[in-house]
Write a protein that holds these residues in place. Structure first.
Motif, mmCIF file in Angstrom:
data_model
loop_
_atom_site.group_PDB
_atom_site.id
_atom_site.type_symbol
_atom_site.label_atom_id
_atom_site.label_comp_id
_atom_site.label_asym_id
_atom_site.label_seq_id
_atom_site.Cartn_x
_atom_site.Cartn_y
_atom_site.Cartn_z
ATOM 1 N N TYR A 99 -7.740 38.668 -45.878
ATOM 2 C CA TYR A 99 -7.023 39.189 -44.716
ATOM 3 C C TYR A 99 -5.598 39.509 -45.144
ATOM 4 C CZ TYR A 99 -10.943 37.826 -41.854
ATOM 5 O OH TYR A 99 -12.199 37.735 -41.322
ATOM 6 N N GLY A 106 -11.354 46.370 -37.401
ATOM 7 C CA GLY A 106 -12.529 45.989 -38.184
ATOM 8 C C GLY A 106 -12.193 45.396 -39.541
ATOM 9 N N LEU A 188 -3.560 54.359 -35.996
ATOM 10 C CA LEU A 188 -3.054 53.101 -35.435
ATOM 11 C C LEU A 188 -2.778 52.083 -36.542
ATOM 12 C CD1 LEU A 188 -5.470 52.769 -32.357
ATOM 13 C CD2 LEU A 188 -3.010 53.210 -32.239
ATOM 14 N N ARG A 329 -2.111 36.614 -37.325
ATOM 15 C CA ARG A 329 -3.556 36.857 -37.276
ATOM 16 C C ARG A 329 -3.929 37.316 -35.876
ATOM 17 N NH1 ARG A 329 -6.985 34.676 -40.918
ATOM 18 N NH2 ARG A 329 -8.341 36.264 -40.044
ATOM 19 N N SER A 330 -5.072 37.954 -35.756
ATOM 20 C CA SER A 330 -5.564 38.324 -34.432
ATOM 21 C C SER A 330 -6.145 37.084 -33.774
ATOM 22 C CB SER A 330 -6.656 39.384 -34.551
ATOM 23 O OG SER A 330 -6.116 40.568 -35.065
ATOM 24 N N GLN A 415 -15.547 42.689 -23.917
ATOM 25 C CA GLN A 415 -14.986 41.621 -24.756
ATOM 26 C C GLN A 415 -14.387 40.600 -23.765
ATOM 27 O OE1 GLN A 415 -13.190 43.012 -28.625
ATOM 28 N NE2 GLN A 415 -13.152 45.000 -27.630
ATOM 29 N N ILE A 471 -6.695 46.069 -29.460
ATOM 30 C CA ILE A 471 -8.014 46.467 -28.957
ATOM 31 C C ILE A 471 -8.126 47.991 -28.999
ATOM 32 C CG2 ILE A 471 -9.579 46.461 -26.967
ATOM 33 C CD1 ILE A 471 -9.237 43.682 -28.119
ATOM 34 N N ALA A 473 -11.330 49.317 -28.998
ATOM 35 C CA ALA A 473 -12.670 49.603 -28.480
ATOM 36 C C ALA A 473 -12.666 49.529 -26.964
ATOM 37 C CB ALA A 473 -13.664 48.587 -29.046
#
Ligand SMILES: Cc1cc2nc3c(=O)[nH]c(=O)nc-3n(C[C@H](O)[C@H](O)[C@H](O)COP(=O)(O)O)c2cc1C
Length: 507
Positions: A99, A106, A188, A329-330, A415, A471, A473
């Motif tokens: 990471y 993704g 993005l 981190r996400s 989600q 986000i 999606a």
């Protein structure tokens, strides 16, 4: 043939009732690290001393560079480390996976970073590729690139930069999973990387200028890219004080034909012509004829009342800027605790820094993008939909009262965890107005800007030990309907933020 951003965005919209199943072919999984076999590298020092300042100290409105600062190889190593670093390791399918300090849809990491060293003490002039894995620079083209850089970017009265950074994206890395929609993520994600670069240059108090406008063809050729696979999306010139040598180094030699081959990241790549078409359409540079329109007035949203938010007071940061970059981190483990008011205003402050610029640069001006947010659980704020006026010192415009977090989670491909986050920041653009002003290139400005601001939310949240997650999606038309946007306006990106599990207020 895709010729407009509007067409591209519509064509790549998700529709709940028309989602074609896509299986990811692991046999052609793209390589996430670009390599140049057989080329010499220059090691970057690993001995990096990081500042301990806070993000809010860097994001001050009256940023002024220190005029006697020099950019040398040690400083360059620090800038690169703060821009793009591997930060965590995991095992996936028996292989190591890394990471990074930059969020990426993704975790596909389509972006790459290059440097034209024009006058960096201890580093030969030339074009280099930053190898994030080995923390080194690969020498692509020795020689002085000043004339190519001047032709591509147009170097003005400020004089010759010491270094120019170029940010590219490799199409197949993201289209392997997201197919035609991937160009959204190329922009993005590269915006996220761009913001890290911008913050690190600010932290070094260097004089710099970001460029989203440049001659695509000249830059791509300068870097030796195979433009059917990889393209430059943004650049940054940085000035230093080291005097230029009196005997000018020789210019760049001929482009080695093997460089372009390295843009290939899989033995079996699938070409998505739509991505190349929208990118090509956005290559033309357009000088806007009229006064720039304000995007916020063109979304089709009626604001009931505006309130100025006081930004006075210390930001509740618990972590330095370098720690926030390297620990970001996400997060998806949100809890329905109230976000304290000072955390909320710290996020707004981060978003509003640089909102007003002297030269009205398009990527940060309010003519390409508008920010709104859904409040679900913020102290002192009714749940509902709001707009943020970045120009007017963070005035928030109340649109309507309603707890919309669950509906938005449903719009975002169900989600469900998203409903628990305190805030959903919304990046919106009237694509029709955008293209009338800037042509299709406006799409690059808007999406790169959204990515940049998204990275800022991540870092501001991390530094306060709350969570954030980008986000990309969502069912596009459902988002438009839920927010009540007019039929020219779209949601480009959403970034949620809020308290997470194991979170506690510092006392
Ligand atoms: C443009 C963009 C879109 C993203 N979209 C989603 C999403 O829809 N859902 C999600 O759970 N995470 C999303 N993410 C988060 C990525 O999955 C995450 O950045 C990636 O897995 C790397 O992990 P890290 O951020 O923890 O380093 C997105 C990130 C970016 C930058």
């Amino acid at each position: 043939m895709i010729e407009s951003a509007w067409d591209y965005h519509r064509r790549t919209s998700y529709d709940r009732h028309d989602m074609t199943g896509h299986y990811m072919d692991w046999s052609c999984q793209p390589n996430v690290f670009k390599t140049y076999p057989g080329r010499e590298t220059a090691a970057l020092t690993q001995d990096i001393v990081l500042s301990q300042e806070n993000l809010s100290d860097i994001l001050i409105d009256n940023y002024a560079p220190v005029l006697d600062s020099e950019i040398d190889a040690v400083r360059l190593a620090r800038i690169l480390h703060m821009t793009h670093a591997l930060t965590a390791k995991a095992r996936h399918g028996g292989l190591d996976f890394y990471y990074r300090s930059v969020a990426s849809a993704g975790a596909l990491y389509p972006f790459e970073l290059y440097i034209a060293a024009l006058n960096v003490p201890n580093l030969d002039v030339g074009i280099y590729h930053h190898n994030v894995f080995s923390r080194s620079l690969t020498i692509l083209r020795p020689g002085n690139a000043l004339s190519e850089v001047s032709r591509a970017i147009g170097i003005e009265e400020e004089g010759q930069p010491a270094t120019v950074f170029f940010l590219t994206s490799i199409f197949f890395r993201s289209s392997w999973k997201y197919r035609e929609r991937a160009y959204r993520y190329h922009l993005l994600d590269t915006g996220h990387l761009m913001e890290n670069l911008c913050l690190s240059l600010k932290s070094e108090r260097l004089r710099f200028k970001l460029h989203y406008d440049f001659e695509d063809r000249i830059v791509n050729e300068l870097l030796g890219l195979d433009t059917t696979r990889e393209v430059c999306l943004a650049a940054a010139c940085v000035w230093g004080t080291a005097p230029f040598p009196t005997d000018r180094p020789p210019g760049l030699g001929n482009l080695a034909p093997d460089l372009g081959v390295c843009s290939r990241v899989s033995t079996r790549e699938i070409d998505y012509p739509v991505i190349r078409e929208i990118h090509t359409a956005a290559s033309a540079l357009i000088e806007p004829k009229e006064e720039l329109p304000e995007m916020i007035e063109r979304l089709g949203i009626v604001v009931q009342s505006w309130t100025e938010v006081s930004m006075i007071g210390k930001s509740p940061e618990e972590m330095s800027y370098p720690d926030a970059v390297l620990q970001r981190r996400s997060m998806r483990n949100f809890v329905r605790d109230k976000m304290p008011w000072d955390y909320f205003t710290a996020l707004l402050k981060a978003l509003c820094s640089d909102a007003v610029t002297k030269d009205n640069e398009p990527w940060i001006s309010n003519s390409v993008l508008s920010i709104g947010f859904l409040s679900g659980n913020v102290e002192g704020l009714k749940p509902g939909f709001y707009l943020l006026d970045r120009k007017n010192h963070a005035a928030i415009g109340f649109v309507r009262e309603s707890f919309m977090m669950e509906e938005m989670a449903h719009v975002c491909l169900d989600q469900a965890w998203l409903a628990n986050s305190a805030l959903h920041f919304l990046f919106m653009s009237n694509l029709n107005m955008l293209e009338q002003t800037w042509g299709p290139r406006g799409y690059r400005y808007a999406m790169l800007s959204a990515g940049r601001l998204g990275q800022r939310i991540y870092l501001a949240a991390t530094s306060m030990r709350i969570g954030a997650c980008g986000i990309g999606a969502f069912y596009d038309d459902e988002a438009v309907k839920l927010l009540g946007l007019n039929n020219q306006t779209n949601l480009l990106y959403l970034v949620c933020a809020g308290p997470i599990r194991k979170w506690s207020l510092p006392r």
